[in-house]
Design a protein around this motif. Sequence first.
Motif: not given
Lengths: 314, 323
Positions: B96, B101, B103-110, B299-301
Amino acid sequence: MIEVEALHKRFGSQVALQAVDFSIPAGEIFGFIGPNGAGKTTTIRILATLALPDAGTATIGGIPVAQDPHAVRELIGYMPDFFGVYDRLTSMEYLEFYAACHGVPRRRRRAVAHELLELVDLTDRADDQVDTLSRGMKQRLCLGRALVHDPQVLLLDEPASGLDPRARIEMRELIRELRRMGKTILVSSHILPELEELCTWVGFIDAGRMVASGPMSDVRNQVLTGRRLRVELVDPDEVKLLAARDQIDGRRGVISVQLVEDGLEVAVEEGFKDQDLLIELVRAGVAVRSFAPVTGDLSEAFMRLTGRPTEPVT
Amino acid sequence: MTYVERLVRLFDNPLIVKDGVSRMRSWRAPLVLTLYLGVLGLFGYSVFVALIVISSSDRSGAAQIGGIVFETMAFMQLSLVALFAPALAAGAISGERERQTFDVLLVSRLSALSIVWGKLVASVAFMLLLILAALPLFAAVFLFGGIDFEQFVITQLLTVTTAVSIAAVSLFLSAAFGRTLSSTVAAYGAAFAGMVGTLIVGALLSVGLLGRTAGQTVAVSANIHPLEFANPFYSMWIVLNIPNGAPMPLGRLMQMLAFMPGSPSSLGPMLEPWVATILVQAGLVALSIAGAVQLVQHRRAYVPTRPVEPIPAVERVDAGSEA
């Protein structure tokens, strides 16, 4: 809608952001402008909850990004500067997948995907695999993806990079349409002409510092003294051009007149009535072929502020 | 919410569907399935033919042949699973990232847990398909006799838990490494260490323990070091060859693990090797999931996508403040 105050960010010894602050009211298109490496992507990643600032605050819709990222994610649609797509998924499945990731109820997903494909003008490619789409189509699909949960704010990092002129225009129209739908949009670019016609607010960033920000007209007026008009003549020769220059030069409100190819470029003060000059030229028998404000003021503003140009359109 | 609804919700994860669809549309999926069944079937058939040639054809001989063929196929399947699981899971998260792809998963509600769980189930689902597809082969051999139903079930269960544990560790490594190549190499290393390394080191330590307890009357089976005791190959061998099993008290296993001297402890419940294997694997799965979730949250930060080039700054003109 978006408030950024004194944002600092370092990566090791490198300072990425130094006291960056700006604000974007609801419903505006904010052009976030700066050369590569200036800090645009870092700022957007902080707003998108993907990075934490070392100091300072960023809020979206009044919600602090660092303190409540989950609530912020409900408000934002994020399109990164570089993004990939999944192999072996159709455009429809791609949007349905992200709708599911954003918690759109199962019974609504197909309808949402249909609406978004229509919005980004890809309805006829709904059943095509995403990896077979052109780059421009992928960019539009990715923008559609950012809209699956109907966010109020869009963070678009270089959405038009690598697109051909036609695809750029399509992307620009799409962003305008999204503003009409009431979205607040932050769009970054290092190519100024791309943003000039699109944005209502603007922020210049250079080497991690904001050098100017605010409504487009305010920034332009603050940085540039006056505006410029371009006057083109029918069958211009030196005699006609000099005669026209003499007609204009010294007139009240005119700062300077320069001869350029096929015509003249006139720097005028703010508040100068363009139509009066045109009437006077026509009355004096000057054959005017075109008379228009010079675009590209934003590029000049950026150059004056930073001492270097942004990249030309490629 | 009923238990059924909870179970359904557990597997109602968009990543499971997306990865499943994407994988099954690939030309690799039928190829891997064909290869897996082909290798397993051919191997079993070869052993069967070889045994037919060298043995008599009476009824007890058939059961003996059935037992040997089943056992060799079970070991072959366990080896194949250990070989395929890292390849299927080691690219789950690093892929990923490479595909840009993530980062886009990380900004989702998952949530991070949903991402890791979805990726794990998606990887394991294909392994389960392989194991399920091979069941008819085992069932055919089962008809010969020589294997009872309990042995049949436990061998399949061990195969599944081994697949899940290797996939979970591979997924953790996929979250830890930036590149799929690195995570795949590390995952194969981990699978080899878990499947073969523990067997060799455990056997050597068992021999060493035998020497240390030589002065006492201790059964050889009480000196099997936990590394060997919980090894999937060892526990499967016990299930298929020792009808009454080879249980050991938990206290003795802990005693050996801590290299504590003294007479063998009889504290705690008696554990069969296969139970110990499954418990260890469950622990590995839990640790791997927890580790992967931490890494995904981190990874989010984290990270700039491009290096920031230092360029001299200019003074600010603040029009916004006046606007």
